[in-house]
Write a protein that holds these residues in place. Structure first.
Motif, PDB file in Angstrom:
ATOM      1  N   ARG A   1       0.839  -1.211   0.000  1.00 48.58           N
ATOM      2  CA  ARG A   1       0.000   0.000   0.000  1.00 48.58           C
ATOM      3  C   ARG A   1       0.867   1.251   0.000  1.00 48.58           C
ATOM      4  O   ARG A   1       0.454   2.303  -0.498  1.00 48.58           O
TER       5      ARG A   1
ATOM      6  N   THR B   1      -1.125  -4.335  -6.892  1.00 42.91           N
ATOM      7  CA  THR B   1      -1.572  -4.332  -5.497  1.00 42.91           C
ATOM      8  C   THR B   1      -1.695  -2.911  -4.981  1.00 42.91           C
ATOM      9  O   THR B   1      -2.667  -2.559  -4.307  1.00 42.91           O
TER      10      THR B   1
ATOM     11  N   ASN C   1      -4.793  -1.310  -6.148  1.00 46.38           N
ATOM     12  CA  ASN C   1      -5.995  -1.784  -5.455  1.00 46.38           C
ATOM     13  C   ASN C   1      -6.255  -1.030  -4.156  1.00 46.38           C
ATOM     14  O   ASN C   1      -7.368  -1.080  -3.619  1.00 46.38           O
ATOM     15  N   TYR C   2      -5.239  -0.350  -3.649  1.00 46.18           N
ATOM     16  CA  TYR C   2      -5.382   0.428  -2.425  1.00 46.18           C
ATOM     17  C   TYR C   2      -5.765   1.888  -2.695  1.00 46.18           C
ATOM     18  O   TYR C   2      -5.962   2.657  -1.754  1.00 46.18           O
TER      19      TYR C   2
ATOM     20  N   THR D   1     -10.517   2.659  -6.281  1.00 49.32           N
ATOM     21  CA  THR D   1     -10.821   1.236  -6.301  1.00 49.32           C
ATOM     22  C   THR D   1     -11.442   0.721  -5.014  1.00 49.32           C
ATOM     23  O   THR D   1     -11.780  -0.464  -4.924  1.00 49.32           O
ATOM     24  N   ARG D   2     -11.583   1.579  -3.994  1.00 52.10           N
ATOM     25  CA  ARG D   2     -12.130   1.110  -2.725  1.00 52.10           C
ATOM     26  C   ARG D   2     -12.782   2.264  -1.964  1.00 52.10           C
ATOM     27  O   ARG D   2     -12.620   3.422  -2.320  1.00 52.10           O
ATOM     28  N   ARG D   3     -13.511   1.929  -0.909  1.00 52.16           N
ATOM     29  CA  ARG D   3     -14.136   2.958  -0.065  1.00 52.16           C
ATOM     30  C   ARG D   3     -13.060   3.721   0.708  1.00 52.16           C
ATOM     31  O   ARG D   3     -11.950   3.208   0.896  1.00 52.16           O
TER      32      ARG D   3
ATOM     33  N   TYR E   1     -10.706   5.007   3.567  1.00 50.09           N
ATOM     34  CA  TYR E   1     -10.213   4.321   4.757  1.00 50.09           C
ATOM     35  C   TYR E   1     -10.830   4.913   6.019  1.00 50.09           C
ATOM     36  O   TYR E   1     -11.092   6.114   6.102  1.00 50.09           O
TER      37      TYR E   1
END
Length: 266
Positions: free
Chosen positions: A149, A233, A236-237, A241-243, A245
């Motif tokens: 990350r 990888t 992906n962080y 690509t994600r909600r 943190y």
């Protein structure tokens, strides 16, 4: 003004809630919680280091710890409100102790709050793991999924104790638009749009540092990961690509604190 009764080992600080908007009070509660959590997760340095949070609706003001209180003592009311020029705007009555703010903390945190308007929280630590990694020429290695990350983490060279504003420009340049920074021969710094997000970054950075040191301590050969896999990888962080943190775990972390000691909310 409501005054809390003093229990053994406590300062008995009067509540600052009547002087705050609801938004500021919530920011104080979250920030006090972050101090307690940094202590619980083994990243505190007694009364050194700082965590700051921008005051909602006041872009020129942020909250920071009084210089002289342990992280485990910090409450919503004990936090000091300061502007970007270092002027104290509000603080509780500390009695004869008359705590103020630490200059080095002000210099670092005010720089970020002044120039990164997307950032509402800044965390700086001197944990044993981050200090150790900060002193390694190789820096933080992408040895674990958690460390990947931080594949593109920034580095800031040591220039001595940060007491002058002349270092702010290079600090900001090295942080850039990132969320994490290794302060060479010093420690670590993370930022976030919320207190929960900044804590998530610091917690994961701490885990990455500890796992690297544990692996290196064995003396065995380290298993490298192919660059394309590292890049994938890392991607992906990223935010796209994600909600964000901290969204999921922050309410649970507050519940954890409420079970242990809800006094941080005072």
């Amino acid at each position: 003004m409501t005054t809390h009764s003093r229990r053994p080992g406590q300062l008995g600080i009067s509540s600052m809630r009547p002087q705050c908007s609801e938004q500021e009070w919530q920011a104080r509660v979250d920030l006090a919680a972050c101090y307690r959590l940094v202590e619980i997760y083994g990243m505190a340095d007694m009364m050194a280091n700082h965590i700051s949070a921008r005051v909602p609706g006041e872009d020129n003001a942020f909250l920071i710890n009084p210089y002289g209180m342990m992280y485990e003592e910090i409450t919503a009311s004990s936090l000091i409100k300061v502007d970007l020029d270092g002027t104290i705007l509000a603080k509780p009555d500390f009695g004869d102790l008359d705590y103020g703010i630490n200059k080095a903390g002000y210099v670092i945190h005010s720089a970020v709050h002044a120039h990164r308007h997307d950032v509402d929280c800044v965390i700086h630590t001197h944990s044993w793991a981050s200090m150790a990694v900060s002193s390694l020429e190789c820096g933080l290695l992408p040895l674990t999924q958690t460390a990947m990350r931080f594949l593109k983490i920034g580095y800031h060279d040591y220039q001595g104790v940060v007491l002058g504003t002349d270092e702010q420009a290079s600090l900001l340049q090295d942080l850039g638009q990132g969320e994490a920074l290794i302060l060479r021969n010093h420690g670590a710094l993370t930022v976030g749009r919320t207190v929960g997000e900044a804590f998530n970054w610091m917690h994961r950075l701490e885990l990455a540092c500890r796992s690297q040191l544990a692996a290196m301590a064995t003396g065995a050969a380290l298993q490298a990961v192919a660059r394309p896999v590292l890049e994938e990888t890392w991607n992906n962080y990223q935010p796209g690509t994600r909600r964000p943190y901290g969204v999921m775990e922050w309410p649970a972390l507050l519940r954890k604190l409420d079970r242990l000691d809800p006094g941080y909310r005072d």
